[in-house]
Each structure stands twice: as structure tokens, then as C-alpha cells.
Design a protein around this motif. Structure first.
Motif, PDB file in Angstrom:
ATOM      1  N   TRP A  63       0.819  -1.224   0.000  1.00  0.00           N
ATOM      2  CA  TRP A  63       0.000   0.000   0.000  1.00  0.00           C
ATOM      3  C   TRP A  63       0.851   1.271   0.000  1.00  0.00           C
ATOM      4  N   ALA A  94       3.644  -6.831   7.655  1.00  0.00           N
ATOM      5  CA  ALA A  94       2.286  -6.895   8.225  1.00  0.00           C
ATOM      6  C   ALA A  94       1.168  -6.937   7.189  1.00  0.00           C
ATOM      7  N   GLU A  99      -2.285 -10.554  -0.304  1.00  0.00           N
ATOM      8  CA  GLU A  99      -2.084  -9.158  -0.702  1.00  0.00           C
ATOM      9  C   GLU A  99      -0.749  -9.002  -1.430  1.00  0.00           C
ATOM     10  N   ASP A 118       3.066 -11.084  10.780  1.00  0.00           N
ATOM     11  CA  ASP A 118       2.706 -10.642  12.136  1.00  0.00           C
ATOM     12  C   ASP A 118       3.522  -9.433  12.595  1.00  0.00           C
ATOM     13  N   GLY A 119       4.406  -8.945  11.742  1.00  0.00           N
ATOM     14  CA  GLY A 119       5.158  -7.722  12.061  1.00  0.00           C
ATOM     15  C   GLY A 119       6.276  -7.905  13.075  1.00  0.00           C
ATOM     16  N   THR A 122       9.584  -6.537  11.748  1.00  0.00           N
ATOM     17  CA  THR A 122       9.523  -5.073  11.620  1.00  0.00           C
ATOM     18  C   THR A 122       9.726  -4.438  12.990  1.00  0.00           C
ATOM     19  N   ARG A 123       9.115  -5.055  14.012  1.00  0.00           N
ATOM     20  CA  ARG A 123       9.278  -4.519  15.375  1.00  0.00           C
ATOM     21  C   ARG A 123      10.713  -4.739  15.861  1.00  0.00           C
ATOM     22  N   TRP A 125      13.430  -4.936  14.231  1.00  0.00           N
ATOM     23  CA  TRP A 125      14.365  -4.019  13.570  1.00  0.00           C
ATOM     24  C   TRP A 125      13.998  -2.563  13.842  1.00  0.00           C
ATOM     25  N   VAL A 127      11.474  -0.619  12.830  1.00  0.00           N
ATOM     26  CA  VAL A 127      11.164   0.127  11.599  1.00  0.00           C
ATOM     27  C   VAL A 127       9.877   0.905  11.855  1.00  0.00           C
ATOM     28  N   TYR A 128       9.954   2.231  11.780  1.00  0.00           N
ATOM     29  CA  TYR A 128       8.801   3.094  12.084  1.00  0.00           C
ATOM     30  C   TYR A 128       8.191   3.715  10.841  1.00  0.00           C
ATOM     31  N   ALA A 129       8.881   3.568   9.716  1.00  0.00           N
ATOM     32  CA  ALA A 129       8.388   4.168   8.474  1.00  0.00           C
ATOM     33  C   ALA A 129       8.682   3.208   7.330  1.00  0.00           C
ATOM     34  N   LEU A 130       7.852   3.250   6.317  1.00  0.00           N
ATOM     35  CA  LEU A 130       8.073   2.404   5.143  1.00  0.00           C
ATOM     36  C   LEU A 130       8.210   3.289   3.906  1.00  0.00           C
TER      37      LEU A 130
ATOM     38  N   LEU B 149      16.104   0.984  14.263  1.00  0.00           N
ATOM     39  CA  LEU B 149      17.034   0.254  15.140  1.00  0.00           C
ATOM     40  C   LEU B 149      17.077   0.815  16.571  1.00  0.00           C
ATOM     41  N   ALA B 174       2.544   2.326   8.696  1.00  0.00           N
ATOM     42  CA  ALA B 174       3.659   1.746   9.451  1.00  0.00           C
ATOM     43  C   ALA B 174       3.429   1.912  10.951  1.00  0.00           C
ATOM     44  N   LEU B 177       1.675  -1.090  13.616  1.00  0.00           N
ATOM     45  CA  LEU B 177       2.413  -2.070  14.425  1.00  0.00           C
ATOM     46  C   LEU B 177       2.844  -1.492  15.769  1.00  0.00           C
ATOM     47  N   TRP B 178       2.972  -0.187  15.813  1.00  0.00           N
ATOM     48  CA  TRP B 178       3.467   0.468  17.032  1.00  0.00           C
ATOM     49  C   TRP B 178       2.339   1.036  17.888  1.00  0.00           C
TER      50      TRP B 178
END
Lengths: 174, 236
Positions: A63, A94, A99, A118-119, A122-123, A125, A127-130, B149, B174, B177-178
Motif C-alpha cells: 500500500w 504486516a 495481498e 505478524d510484524g 519489523t518490530r 528491527w 522500523v517506524y516508516a516504510l 534500530l 507503518a 504495528l506500534w
């Protein structure tokens, strides 16, 4: 030329260099977090199997427009680097396999796509942005981080990859 | 001449309190509604989008009064998330108090980084005043830093005891997840936090350059979404 003019030019150059260097952030050989994911064939994959190669690890989602935009450049990079020790690994964050498969039907990509449905990765590592991408050296250490998209087959991104490939080709000093 | 100058000073002094009161309220656009509810709508840094204004109008026609604030426009700030951190919190405090003084049931709706000034303002209210508010936060961005990280840092917004906060989180983000971490953070500040996941939607779905058909349809129903959340158990 006055001192003030020189200072102004120096400041301009410094700002310009800063802007030019923006994007990829160098990291001091950080140990990579664990990666445990399955690929689209359901096979378990880990980063350990790429040891000895430079790895471009990319977190993305179907997306996310900048993720989709940079994927063709990742595929061009893969083709241009054929035979060299570089692996490109894209981790979908996630989403369901359905998809991801539906999106991949629209693109011809030759690099592995891993599923982080299940992410957890991502958690791990953080990662807060894609997209967020990591360049790992042949020892499996994180050397660069990039938040946001890139054209991976040119410019600063390609240079960073070439640098890591150059290091990998050097005999290890003991 | 001397008399004239004195009169000017007297006029200026007399005008000062009125100006100060004016300046303490942000410039907002009102959508009058006859019912008992008032929605304070704070847009994100990109300003008030067309679908937002249309939804506010439809809410008003259903009886919900809307005060719509475009913070970067009101304060002539660059359209950047960091501009939200520069909004004078005292103005927002006055705005919240003016809304509470209307006697209507007040819900605050803030998008993305706009959550920062409204939470900071709520923290400056008395606990009794806070308890009368319900805050709908659309994908709130409360990060001081969020670098890959590393653990994320949250901005200090102050204590939020008795404040009801409901997070509206588009699934395709994104930040989804948080969300549990963010909920814990707000709960740790004393807020009563609940959330709802908005399936098949991305952040800012009402103003995207290339929306999906579903996003386009949902942006036409933004008023219904907000009305549903205003009337949810979390906001009652």
C-alpha cells in the motif's frame, strides 16, 4: 574577497554537502537483529544464509507508494549486479500472503520476498516508516540505513553498495 | 498636538485587552449546528482538505457544530509536521475553554501531528475540564524521534488524567504495528485510551494523490465515521 563572503560561501558549501549526503545514514558496523521469516513458497529464511554477501534488506508494503516506486530500481540493480556478491531481500511488513502475491503479479521481480505477516521482524528491527532499507556488509553488520525510497541502481545508493562490495573483495586483515 | 498623542496612547491602552482576548483564540472556521454536540476539528500540517471541509458541512447539517482549525494556515507556518510543535498552546487552551463554555458536549478531533498541541493544551486544563472532553486522534504522531534500530522517543505533552482518548488508526500505516506502544504511552500519562482500526485505509486517505476506490468512497463518509466515533461508548 571579504572574510564574510568566504564564510558565506563555506557555509553554503557545507549546507550543500549536507544536503547531498542526506538519505543514507552510515552506521558503525552495527550487529543486525535477528530475521526470521518465510518466503512466498513457505520456506523459512534467515539472514545467515547470505553471509559473505552484501545485503540490501528492504522493509516495504504493497500500500506504500514510495515502496512501489523504488522496486523497479531494485530489480535493475539485481540484474546489473548479476554474478557479484550482492543479495536483495524485500520483507513485506504486516500484510497477508494474498495481498503480496496480488501485487507481485503486476511486477517481474527476481529477488526474494519474505513475509513478516505478524510484524515481528519489523518490530525487532524497529522500523517506524516504510520503506526503510538497510545495507549489510559481507560480515552481516549494518552499515547504512535509509528511511524513504531511493533509486538503488544509481547515485549515492549505488556508490554505497559498490563501497561495500569493494570491502568484501579485499582480503581480511588479521 | 500633545493632547492628540495622549489620546492615541489612551486609545491604544483601551484597545489592548480586547486585542489580547482576540489574539488568544486561534482563527478557525465555524460550521454552525443546532444540536448539543460541538466538534473541534484540527487538521494536519497540510491544511484543511476539501473532503474535510465538506464533511464538516455535512456534520453541521446533521446538528453537530464544527469549529475547524487549520493550524499552519492560522499561524502562517510552513506546512511541516514540526510546525505543529510551534502552535501557541495557550491559544489552544483558550479555544478548548471557549468550546466547553458553549455548554455543548465537546469532542476534539486532531489529525497526525496536530495531536501534539491539543494534548498539550488538554494537559493544561483542570482535571474536571479534561474529563468533559473526548479526543479522537487520527494516527497521532507524538514522536520526538523514531529512528530505525532505536527505541522511539515521545514528546512530552504533560499529564492527561481523566482525558478520554480514542485513536483512529488506518490499518495501512507503518504506525499500526506500534499502536500498542503508543497506547501504553498515553495510558502512562493518565489518559483513558481506546482505539479503532480503520481497515483498508491509509493515513490521510481523504487527501491522497492516488486514492484507491475504497479510500475515495470513505473520504465521502468522513462525517459518518466521526459521528460514529463521537457517539461510541469511549466518547459518551
Amino acid at each position: 574577497m571579504s572574510v564574510w563572503s568566504k564564510l558565506a560561501i563555506a557555509a553554503g558549501v557545507a549546507l550543500g554537502l549536507q544536503a547531498q549526503g542526506a538519505g543514507l545514514e552510515a552506521r558503525a558496523k552495527l550487529e543486525a537483529p535477528e530475521m526470521r521469516a518465510i518466503d512466498l513458497q513457505g520456506q523459512f529464511r534467515s539472514l545467515g544464509e547470505y553471509r559473505g554477501k552484501v545485503v540490501l534488506l528492504n522493509f516495504w508494503a504493497t500500500w506504500c507508494p514510495p515502496c512501489r516506486r523504488e522496486m523497479p530500481s531494485m530489480e535493475r540493480l539485481r540484474r546489473n549486479m548479476a554474478g557479484r556478491p550482492l543479495e536483495i531481500v524485500a520483507v513485506d511488513s504486516a500484510e497477508t500472503p494474498e495481498e503480496v502475491r496480488a501485487f507481485l503479479d503486476t511486477l517481474d521481480l527476481g529477488f526474494p520476498i519474505l513475509l513478516d505477516s505478524d510484524g515481528q521482524n519489523t518490530r525487532r528491527w524497529k522500523v517506524y516508516a516504510l520503506p526503510t532499507s538497510f545495507l549489510l556488509d559481507a560480515e552481516g553488520r549494518i552499515r547504512y540505513v535509509l528511511k524513504g525510497g531511493a533509486e538503488w541502481d544509481e547515485g549515492e545508493a549505488l556508490q554505497a553498495i559498490e563501497n561495500l562490495l569493494g570491502e568484501a573483495a579485499q582480503p581480511v586483515a588479521r | 498636538m500633545h493632547f492628540g498623542r495622549t489620546m492615541k496612547w489612551l486609545w491604544a491602552l483601551a484597545a489592548l485587552p480586547a486585542f489580547a482576548v482576540q489574539a488568544a483564540l486561534p482563527e478557525y472556521r465555524g460550521f454552525p449546528g443546532e444540536g448539543t454536540r460541538l466538534l473541534l476539528w484540527v487538521s494536519a500540517e497540510r491544511g484543511r482538505a476539501g473532503p474535510e471541509a465538506e464533511a464538516a458541512g455535512r456534520l453541521a447539517s446533521q446538528g453537530v457544530a464544527v469549529w475547524s482549525l487549520d493550524p499552519t494556515g492560522a499561524y502562517f507556518l510552513p506546512q511541516l509536521p514540526s510546525s505543529m510543535d510551534a502552535i501557541p498552546v495557550a491559544d489552544i487552551v483558550d479555544w478548548l475553554r471557549a468550546a466547553l463554555a458553549s455548554g455543548k458536549s465537546v469532542t476534539v478531533y486532531a489529525v497526525s501531528r496536530a495531536a501534539v498541541p491539543v494534548l498539550r493544551a488538554a494537559a493544561r486544563l483542570d482535571a474536571g475540564e479534561r474529563a468533559r472532553l473526548c479526543m479522537l486522534l487520527m494516527y497521532p504522531n507524538l514522536y520526538a524521534s523514531a529512528e530505525a534500530l532505536d527505541e522511539a522517543d515521545y514528546l512530552d505533552v504533560g499529564r492527561l488524567e481523566r482525558l478520554r482518548v480514542r485513536i483512529l488508526q488506518p490499518r495501512r500505516s507503518a504506525a499500526t504495528l506500534w499502536l500498542p506502544v503508543q497506547i501504553d504511552h498515553l495510558a502512562g500519562l493518565g489518559a483513558q485510551v481506546s482505539h479503532v482500526i480503520l481497515e483498508n485505509l491509509r493515513e490521510g486517505f481523504w487527501g491522497r494523490e492516488t486514492p484507491t476506490e475504497y479510500e475515495t468512497a470513505e473520504s465521502r463518509h468522513l462525517d459518518a465515521l466521526l459521528l460514529r466515533e463521537m457517539e461510541s461508548e469511549a466518547c459518551k
